[in-house]
Design a protein around this motif. Structure first.
Motif, mmCIF file in Angstrom:
data_model
loop_
_atom_site.group_PDB
_atom_site.id
_atom_site.type_symbol
_atom_site.label_atom_id
_atom_site.label_comp_id
_atom_site.label_asym_id
_atom_site.label_seq_id
_atom_site.Cartn_x
_atom_site.Cartn_y
_atom_site.Cartn_z
ATOM 1 N N LYS A 5 29.639 54.698 -11.998
ATOM 2 C CA LYS A 5 28.908 53.451 -11.813
ATOM 3 C C LYS A 5 29.846 52.413 -11.227
ATOM 4 O O LYS A 5 31.047 52.433 -11.473
ATOM 5 N N ASP A 6 29.305 51.489 -10.473
ATOM 6 C CA ASP A 6 30.114 50.452 -9.857
ATOM 7 C C ASP A 6 30.378 49.331 -10.864
ATOM 8 O O ASP A 6 29.453 48.729 -11.383
ATOM 9 N N ALA A 7 31.643 49.089 -11.141
ATOM 10 C CA ALA A 7 32.015 48.018 -12.069
ATOM 11 C C ALA A 7 33.063 47.095 -11.462
ATOM 12 O O ALA A 7 33.575 46.219 -12.134
ATOM 13 N N GLY A 8 33.438 47.327 -10.208
ATOM 14 C CA GLY A 8 34.382 46.450 -9.528
ATOM 15 C C GLY A 8 35.828 46.675 -9.927
ATOM 16 O O GLY A 8 36.180 47.679 -10.540
ATOM 17 N N PHE A 9 36.675 45.705 -9.562
ATOM 18 C CA PHE A 9 38.102 45.781 -9.865
ATOM 19 C C PHE A 9 38.376 45.233 -11.256
ATOM 20 O O PHE A 9 37.808 44.225 -11.666
ATOM 21 N N HIS A 10 39.262 45.901 -11.970
ATOM 22 C CA HIS A 10 39.686 45.444 -13.290
ATOM 23 C C HIS A 10 41.172 45.731 -13.447
ATOM 24 O O HIS A 10 41.679 46.729 -12.940
ATOM 25 N N ARG A 11 41.867 44.834 -14.127
ATOM 26 C CA ARG A 11 43.276 45.039 -14.412
ATOM 27 C C ARG A 11 43.391 45.590 -15.822
ATOM 28 O O ARG A 11 42.829 45.031 -16.774
ATOM 29 N N ILE A 12 44.112 46.691 -15.952
ATOM 30 C CA ILE A 12 44.372 47.314 -17.248
ATOM 31 C C ILE A 12 45.888 47.384 -17.375
ATOM 32 O O ILE A 12 46.523 48.214 -16.725
ATOM 33 N N GLY A 13 46.443 46.506 -18.174
ATOM 34 C CA GLY A 13 47.899 46.427 -18.256
ATOM 35 C C GLY A 13 48.444 46.021 -16.893
ATOM 36 O O GLY A 13 48.053 44.991 -16.349
ATOM 37 N N ASN A 14 49.330 46.835 -16.334
ATOM 38 C CA ASN A 14 49.870 46.532 -15.004
ATOM 39 C C ASN A 14 49.181 47.346 -13.901
ATOM 40 O O ASN A 14 49.684 47.425 -12.791
ATOM 41 N N LEU A 15 48.049 47.942 -14.212
ATOM 42 C CA LEU A 15 47.303 48.739 -13.233
ATOM 43 C C LEU A 15 46.085 47.974 -12.726
ATOM 44 O O LEU A 15 45.352 47.378 -13.520
ATOM 45 N N ASP A 16 45.879 48.005 -11.418
ATOM 46 C CA ASP A 16 44.647 47.485 -10.828
ATOM 47 C C ASP A 16 43.755 48.680 -10.541
ATOM 48 O O ASP A 16 44.154 49.600 -9.830
ATOM 49 N N CYS A 17 42.559 48.681 -11.111
ATOM 50 C CA CYS A 17 41.659 49.826 -10.965
ATOM 51 C C CYS A 17 40.351 49.402 -10.299
ATOM 52 O O CYS A 17 39.839 48.318 -10.552
ATOM 53 N N LEU A 18 39.847 50.288 -9.460
ATOM 54 C CA LEU A 18 38.532 50.100 -8.877
ATOM 55 C C LEU A 18 37.603 51.104 -9.539
ATOM 56 O O LEU A 18 37.779 52.309 -9.403
ATOM 57 N N PHE A 19 36.637 50.597 -10.270
ATOM 58 C CA PHE A 19 35.646 51.463 -10.898
ATOM 59 C C PHE A 19 34.437 51.503 -9.979
ATOM 60 O O PHE A 19 33.689 50.525 -9.878
ATOM 61 N N SER A 24 29.186 54.634 -3.504
ATOM 62 C CA SER A 24 29.752 53.349 -3.115
ATOM 63 C C SER A 24 31.065 53.532 -2.356
ATOM 64 O O SER A 24 31.319 52.853 -1.356
ATOM 65 N N ILE A 25 31.899 54.449 -2.818
ATOM 66 C CA ILE A 25 33.181 54.708 -2.159
ATOM 67 C C ILE A 25 32.935 55.216 -0.741
ATOM 68 O O ILE A 25 33.580 54.771 0.214
ATOM 69 N N PHE A 26 32.007 56.149 -0.585
ATOM 70 C CA PHE A 26 31.731 56.709 0.729
ATOM 71 C C PHE A 26 31.195 55.633 1.679
ATOM 72 O O PHE A 26 31.597 55.556 2.834
ATOM 73 N N ILE A 27 30.288 54.794 1.194
ATOM 74 C CA ILE A 27 29.715 53.730 2.037
ATOM 75 C C ILE A 27 30.794 52.757 2.477
ATOM 76 O O ILE A 27 30.845 52.349 3.645
ATOM 77 N N ARG A 28 31.701 52.379 1.569
ATOM 78 C CA ARG A 28 32.803 51.479 1.942
ATOM 79 C C ARG A 28 33.681 52.102 3.013
ATOM 80 O O ARG A 28 34.104 51.439 3.953
ATOM 81 N N PHE A 29 33.982 53.388 2.850
ATOM 82 C CA PHE A 29 34.807 54.077 3.835
ATOM 83 C C PHE A 29 34.093 54.130 5.187
ATOM 84 O O PHE A 29 34.685 53.851 6.226
ATOM 85 N N TYR A 30 32.818 54.455 5.191
ATOM 86 C CA TYR A 30 32.012 54.544 6.418
ATOM 87 C C TYR A 30 32.016 53.203 7.148
ATOM 88 O O TYR A 30 32.237 53.131 8.355
ATOM 89 N N ARG A 31 31.786 52.124 6.415
ATOM 90 C CA ARG A 31 31.778 50.793 7.031
ATOM 91 C C ARG A 31 33.157 50.424 7.568
ATOM 92 O O ARG A 31 33.280 49.793 8.616
ATOM 93 N N HIS A 32 34.195 50.814 6.851
ATOM 94 C CA HIS A 32 35.567 50.563 7.291
ATOM 95 C C HIS A 32 35.833 51.240 8.635
ATOM 96 O O HIS A 32 36.375 50.628 9.551
ATOM 97 N N VAL A 33 35.421 52.496 8.756
ATOM 98 C CA VAL A 33 35.614 53.249 10.000
ATOM 99 C C VAL A 33 34.785 52.639 11.128
ATOM 100 O O VAL A 33 35.275 52.468 12.248
ATOM 101 N N LEU A 34 33.531 52.297 10.860
ATOM 102 C CA LEU A 34 32.673 51.689 11.881
ATOM 103 C C LEU A 34 33.248 50.371 12.395
ATOM 104 O O LEU A 34 33.086 50.033 13.567
ATOM 105 N N ALA A 35 33.926 49.641 11.528
ATOM 106 C CA ALA A 35 34.505 48.354 11.916
ATOM 107 C C ALA A 35 35.832 48.523 12.644
ATOM 108 O O ALA A 35 36.484 47.546 12.994
#
Length: 80
Positions: A5-19, A24-35
């Motif tokens: 599920k999409d939950a956005g970016f969160h910091r856990i200790g010293n880690l930045d995580c994208l949930f 959603s990941i595939f669509i972001r990658f596709y748009r990145h390539v198209l741009a």
């Protein structure tokens, strides 16, 4: 990138995580390539490439034809 599920970016200790879910990941990658965004390519060891060419040829896929490989894992791969 974790989760189904999409939950956005969160910091856990010293880690930045994208949930983010796989779709959603595939669509972001596709748009990145198209741009016109840069795409990072992995270098394949010669032995692995040789094996991959044999497998593709066995499935009647031209090993020299361009293709995209998108690797994604879900929680189904986590052993209980």
């Amino acid at each position: 990138m974790f989760g189904t599920k999409d939950a956005g970016f969160h910091r856990i200790g010293n880690l930045d995580c994208l949930f983010a879910g796989p779709r959603s990941i595939f669509i972001r990658f596709y748009r990145h390539v198209l741009a016109g965004g840069a795409v990072k390519f992995l270098e394949l060891p010669e032995e692995a490439e040789s094996i991959a060419r044999e497998i593709l040829s066995a499935h009647e896929i031209d090993p020299d034809a361009p293709f995209v490989f998108f690797h994604n894992r879900t929680l189904a791969y986590v052993r209980a």
